[in-house]
Design a protein around this motif. Structure first.
Motif, PDB file in Angstrom:
ATOM      1  N   ALA A  68       0.815  -1.226   0.000  1.00 37.14           N
ATOM      2  CA  ALA A  68       0.000   0.000   0.000  1.00 37.14           C
ATOM      3  C   ALA A  68       0.848   1.276   0.000  1.00 37.14           C
ATOM      4  N   THR A  69       1.731   1.453   0.986  1.00 38.65           N
ATOM      5  CA  THR A  69       2.519   2.688   1.042  1.00 38.65           C
ATOM      6  C   THR A  69       3.577   2.731  -0.058  1.00 38.65           C
ATOM      7  N   TYR A  70       4.112   1.577  -0.442  1.00 37.51           N
ATOM      8  CA  TYR A  70       5.086   1.561  -1.529  1.00 37.51           C
ATOM      9  C   TYR A  70       4.439   2.005  -2.836  1.00 37.51           C
ATOM     10  N   ASP A  71       3.218   1.568  -3.092  1.00 40.68           N
ATOM     11  CA  ASP A  71       2.521   1.991  -4.306  1.00 40.68           C
ATOM     12  C   ASP A  71       2.227   3.491  -4.282  1.00 40.68           C
ATOM     13  N   LEU A  72       1.869   4.017  -3.106  1.00 37.84           N
ATOM     14  CA  LEU A  72       1.600   5.461  -2.997  1.00 37.84           C
ATOM     15  C   LEU A  72       2.849   6.297  -3.227  1.00 37.84           C
ATOM     16  N   VAL A  73       3.977   5.865  -2.673  1.00 37.66           N
ATOM     17  CA  VAL A  73       5.213   6.630  -2.867  1.00 37.66           C
ATOM     18  C   VAL A  73       5.673   6.537  -4.322  1.00 37.66           C
ATOM     19  N   LYS A  74       5.460   5.392  -4.936  1.00 39.43           N
ATOM     20  CA  LYS A  74       5.856   5.220  -6.337  1.00 39.43           C
ATOM     21  C   LYS A  74       5.100   6.192  -7.247  1.00 39.43           C
ATOM     22  N   LYS A  75       3.844   6.481  -6.915  1.00 32.62           N
ATOM     23  CA  LYS A  75       3.057   7.437  -7.702  1.00 32.62           C
ATOM     24  C   LYS A  75       3.665   8.838  -7.660  1.00 32.62           C
ATOM     25  N   LEU A  76       4.414   9.142  -6.608  1.00 31.27           N
ATOM     26  CA  LEU A  76       5.006  10.472  -6.468  1.00 31.27           C
ATOM     27  C   LEU A  76       6.264  10.662  -7.319  1.00 31.27           C
ATOM     28  N   PHE A  77       6.915   9.581  -7.687  1.00 32.25           N
ATOM     29  CA  PHE A  77       8.209   9.698  -8.350  1.00 32.25           C
ATOM     30  C   PHE A  77       8.161  10.473  -9.656  1.00 32.25           C
ATOM     31  N   ASP A  78       7.089  10.341 -10.420  1.00 35.68           N
ATOM     32  CA  ASP A  78       7.051  11.047 -11.705  1.00 35.68           C
ATOM     33  C   ASP A  78       6.640  12.513 -11.557  1.00 35.68           C
ATOM     34  N   ASN A  79       6.482  12.973 -10.320  1.00 39.60           N
ATOM     35  CA  ASN A  79       6.163  14.385 -10.074  1.00 39.60           C
ATOM     36  C   ASN A  79       7.417  15.262 -10.099  1.00 39.60           C
ATOM     37  N   TYR A  80       8.580  14.657 -10.256  1.00 39.51           N
ATOM     38  CA  TYR A  80       9.842  15.379 -10.133  1.00 39.51           C
ATOM     39  C   TYR A  80      10.735  15.120 -11.324  1.00 39.51           C
ATOM     40  N   THR A  81      11.609  16.092 -11.594  1.00 40.44           N
ATOM     41  CA  THR A  81      12.627  15.911 -12.617  1.00 40.44           C
ATOM     42  C   THR A  81      13.928  15.514 -11.931  1.00 40.44           C
ATOM     43  N   LEU A  82      14.571  14.489 -12.452  1.00 34.82           N
ATOM     44  CA  LEU A  82      15.827  14.034 -11.869  1.00 34.82           C
ATOM     45  C   LEU A  82      16.965  15.013 -12.179  1.00 34.82           C
ATOM     46  N   ASP A  83      16.887  15.684 -13.314  1.00 34.84           N
ATOM     47  CA  ASP A  83      17.936  16.594 -13.775  1.00 34.84           C
ATOM     48  C   ASP A  83      17.900  17.895 -12.969  1.00 34.84           C
ATOM     49  N   GLN A  84      18.925  18.118 -12.156  1.00 31.86           N
ATOM     50  CA  GLN A  84      18.994  19.296 -11.299  1.00 31.86           C
ATOM     51  C   GLN A  84      19.132  20.599 -12.071  1.00 31.86           C
ATOM     52  N   SER A  85      19.530  20.540 -13.328  1.00 32.13           N
ATOM     53  CA  SER A  85      19.693  21.778 -14.082  1.00 32.13           C
ATOM     54  C   SER A  85      18.344  22.332 -14.551  1.00 32.13           C
ATOM     55  N   LYS A  86      17.283  21.546 -14.370  1.00 31.58           N
ATOM     56  CA  LYS A  86      15.944  21.977 -14.776  1.00 31.58           C
ATOM     57  C   LYS A  86      15.086  22.229 -13.546  1.00 31.58           C
ATOM     58  N   PRO A  87      14.386  23.356 -13.523  1.00 27.97           N
ATOM     59  CA  PRO A  87      13.535  23.643 -12.355  1.00 27.97           C
ATOM     60  C   PRO A  87      12.310  22.730 -12.319  1.00 27.97           C
ATOM     61  N   GLU A  88      11.770  22.556 -11.129  1.00 30.35           N
ATOM     62  CA  GLU A  88      10.541  21.789 -10.965  1.00 30.35           C
ATOM     63  C   GLU A  88       9.362  22.601 -11.497  1.00 30.35           C
ATOM     64  N   THR A  89       8.357  21.907 -11.969  1.00 32.14           N
ATOM     65  CA  THR A  89       7.125  22.573 -12.396  1.00 32.14           C
ATOM     66  C   THR A  89       6.157  22.583 -11.221  1.00 32.14           C
ATOM     67  N   PRO A  90       5.256  23.554 -11.168  1.00 32.05           N
ATOM     68  CA  PRO A  90       4.276  23.578 -10.070  1.00 32.05           C
ATOM     69  C   PRO A  90       3.432  22.301 -10.070  1.00 32.05           C
ATOM     70  N   GLN A  91       3.042  21.863  -8.869  1.00 35.86           N
ATOM     71  CA  GLN A  91       2.241  20.650  -8.744  1.00 35.86           C
ATOM     72  C   GLN A  91       0.858  20.842  -9.361  1.00 35.86           C
ATOM     73  N   THR A  92       0.408  19.815 -10.051  1.00 38.01           N
ATOM     74  CA  THR A  92      -0.956  19.810 -10.573  1.00 38.01           C
ATOM     75  C   THR A  92      -1.896  19.405  -9.437  1.00 38.01           C
ATOM     76  N   SER A  93      -3.192  19.542  -9.650  1.00 38.43           N
ATOM     77  CA  SER A  93      -4.154  19.125  -8.621  1.00 38.43           C
ATOM     78  C   SER A  93      -4.070  17.615  -8.390  1.00 38.43           C
ATOM     79  N   ALA A  97      -3.098  15.764  -4.826  1.00 35.70           N
ATOM     80  CA  ALA A  97      -3.917  14.681  -4.261  1.00 35.70           C
ATOM     81  C   ALA A  97      -3.045  13.465  -3.943  1.00 35.70           C
ATOM     82  N   GLU A  98      -2.063  13.167  -4.807  1.00 31.25           N
ATOM     83  CA  GLU A  98      -1.148  12.056  -4.554  1.00 31.25           C
ATOM     84  C   GLU A  98      -0.345  12.299  -3.269  1.00 31.25           C
ATOM     85  N   VAL A  99       0.114  13.541  -3.090  1.00 28.21           N
ATOM     86  CA  VAL A  99       0.853  13.902  -1.875  1.00 28.21           C
ATOM     87  C   VAL A  99      -0.042  13.724  -0.645  1.00 28.21           C
ATOM     88  N   ALA A 100      -1.263  14.216  -0.720  1.00 23.66           N
ATOM     89  CA  ALA A 100      -2.196  14.107   0.410  1.00 23.66           C
ATOM     90  C   ALA A 100      -2.475  12.643   0.744  1.00 23.66           C
TER      91      ALA A 100
END
Length: 171
Positions: A68-93, A97-100
């Motif tokens: 359960a918690t592993y699946d929830l954390v896995k959903k968060l991984f694509d919310n971020y860019t691995l490349d530090q030279s690129k800024p993060e984009t604002p979170q979508t709704s 909800a995935e964070v909550a």
């Protein structure tokens, strides 16, 4: 403050219930019911000369009872860019909800209870459940700058997702 002790206490609380141990590729027998992560870590200085395309985690076995918690954390991984030279984009709704969902799933687990008790002792005050939720959200998911030259990152991203800067891996 003994940070090494609190880190170990949180780790121990996690490993006692929901955590899965990291093991070396040569470790046998492997306990499928408990689960495990095979870590093929390079020898020597990890950052210098490491291959960013090499997966150091070569196998992950998460039993159904711990999914359960592993699946929830896995959903968060694509919310971020691995490349530090690129800024993060604002979170979508949807990402909010995935964070909550993730925070609600982990905030009352054994390791998080240990962390909450530690924070309360440091502050000298008890946190309401709403304050505890907000603390997790702020500490882990607020975007902040490490330095003026580094694009924004969150604590969650730095610890759980990792970062890539040119050929160097970090986090």
């Amino acid at each position: 403050t003994n940070y090494a002790k609190i880190y170990q206490d949180i780790w121990d609380a996690d490993q006692a219930l929901n955590g899965v141990p990291g093991i070396l590729p040569s470790f046998f027998p492997r306990d499928e019911k408990r689960g495990y992560v095979v870590v093929d870590e390079p020898r020597g200085n990890f950052r210098e000369g490491s291959n960013p395309d090499k997966n150091i985690i070569t196998k992950v076995v998460i039993p159904e009872s711990k999914r359960a918690t592993y699946d929830l954390v896995k959903k968060l991984f694509d919310n971020y860019t691995l490349d530090q030279s690129k800024p993060e984009t604002p979170q979508t709704s949807e990402e909010k909800a995935e964070v909550a969902n993730f925070i609600n799933a982990i905030k009352d687990t054994a390791p998080m209870k240990v962390a909450r008790k530690f924070i309360e002792a440091q502050k000298g005050a008890f946190l309401t459940d709403a304050e505890w939720y907000d603390a997790i959200d702020t500490l882990w998911f607020d975007i902040y700058d490490f330095t003026n030259s580094t694009p924004q990152r969150s604590g969650f991203e730095h610890i759980f997702v990792g970062e890539k800067f040119k050929s160097r891996l970090g986090g």
